[in-house]
Design a protein around this motif. Sequence first.
Motif, PDB file in Angstrom:
ATOM      1  N   CYS A  24       0.829  -1.316  -0.084  1.00 43.41           N
ATOM      2  CA  CYS A  24      -0.120  -0.063   0.178  1.00 43.41           C
ATOM      3  C   CYS A  24       0.839   1.237  -0.065  1.00 43.41           C
ATOM      4  O   CYS A  24       0.682   2.212  -0.731  1.00 43.41           O
ATOM      5  N   ALA A  28       0.925   4.134  -2.957  1.00 44.05           N
ATOM      6  CA  ALA A  28       0.641   5.441  -2.686  1.00 44.05           C
ATOM      7  C   ALA A  28       1.866   6.487  -3.125  1.00 44.05           C
ATOM      8  O   ALA A  28       1.722   7.399  -3.638  1.00 44.05           O
ATOM      9  N   VAL A  34      -4.994   5.047  -3.864  1.00 43.12           N
ATOM     10  CA  VAL A  34      -5.130   3.680  -3.437  1.00 43.12           C
ATOM     11  C   VAL A  34      -6.247   3.620  -2.422  1.00 43.12           C
ATOM     12  O   VAL A  34      -6.306   4.348  -1.410  1.00 43.12           O
ATOM     13  N   ARG A  35      -7.346   2.798  -2.697  1.00 43.26           N
ATOM     14  CA  ARG A  35      -8.444   2.498  -1.793  1.00 43.26           C
ATOM     15  C   ARG A  35      -8.411   1.068  -1.268  1.00 43.26           C
ATOM     16  O   ARG A  35      -8.230   0.163  -1.915  1.00 43.26           O
ATOM     17  N   SER A  55      -2.671   5.404   2.956  1.00 43.48           N
ATOM     18  CA  SER A  55      -3.493   5.677   1.569  1.00 43.48           C
ATOM     19  C   SER A  55      -4.145   7.017   1.569  1.00 43.48           C
ATOM     20  O   SER A  55      -4.779   7.404   0.353  1.00 43.48           O
TER      21      SER A  55
END
Length: 403
Positions: A24, A28, A34-35, A55
């Motif tokens: 993650c 980013a 990014v979810r 994120s």
Amino acid sequence: MLKGKSILLGVSGGIAVYKAVSLCSKLAQSGADVRVIMTESAVKFVAPLTFQTLSRHHVMTDTFEEKDPSVVSHIDLADHADLVVIAPATANILAKMALGIGDDMLSTTLLATTAPILAAPAMNVHMYEHPAVLNNMETLRERGVHFIEPREGQLACGYVGKGRLAEPEQIYEAIVAMLQPDLPLQGKKVLVTAGGTVERLDPVRYLSNDSSGKMGYAVAEEARGMGAEVVLISAPSSLPRPEGVEFVPVVSALDMLSAVMERLKDVDIVIKAAAVADYRPAEASPVKIKKKDEEMTIRLVKNPDILQQIGERKTKQYVIGFAAETNDLEANGLDKLRRKNCDLMVANDVTLEGAGFGTDTNIVTLLDKDGNVERLPILSKREVARHLLKLAAERLPSAGGER
């Protein structure tokens, strides 16, 4: 590198969740939006706040947690994703995906998305090898889900084997490849042969070999992914037909020879991964041969050498052959390369664990006419295929490469 790309990261419950944190962060930092969706089990390993901090977005864990009344969250997330990544992908989430179950935020969103999906499995080695898990993964592959295979090594449970989540850097590279596809074979035509030919003795018996077709099918799928127009000429195999390729089923060596020669002049690259029977029965009985004497003699005649005929007739084609050996690997491979007029020979020792027929991995040595030798470590057959195709793309005359 990923600026402007929307990535939905699905995190399911396994000890490898800590690697998803690193992934993650890397996504980013590369500019991706990014979810993150976490399953109920995943939050028992890492708090949602960790992913939220990295994120800069709220982390979704509950299907009914609707913070924005103007949208339905799981539909909105599904619609806006350029790519969905599931890391780690547990046996449970893979089963839900295969069966179409939507009983939490992640599985429901997966049902709703039309974006490409990349799954990175991680689990105990025996779980990964369980027929149900393998069948679920095969079902998902047929639907277009991409996988980055787990690695071998020490597992959290104490076992040593295949099941470790791929490293964040490896998953990141796969994501970049999917979102910024490298198409070195765009506009090229690739012919691949696969499987083990069948030479009939009678209607119920035949001569064949142990080839599963996995290497050839992996080459065909990777070539398609690199933008090529692909023809796969396959002897009998239990593998599902790859999507997006011209599939030509054949049975015997003579069938394969005819199919190959009919198409040879139109292709740019030939990769002959099939294991072709060297001999066939001189006569095939039209009826079942009955058991009578203590001994039975079968007269065999030599099959035509398909690779040699390709080498003799090639014009512009870059030809890659395979040499399955049990001894003197490099010497035998180089001899075959020269006799068959190939541009590259892929030699492997089929006695090594993790190499040869029926496995998902291979250990190969690459040999070319200039005497160059490249020894690759144990890799998945998809990774071997990708390496071969990149070499071929670089060495095609149209790319300015050396023949």
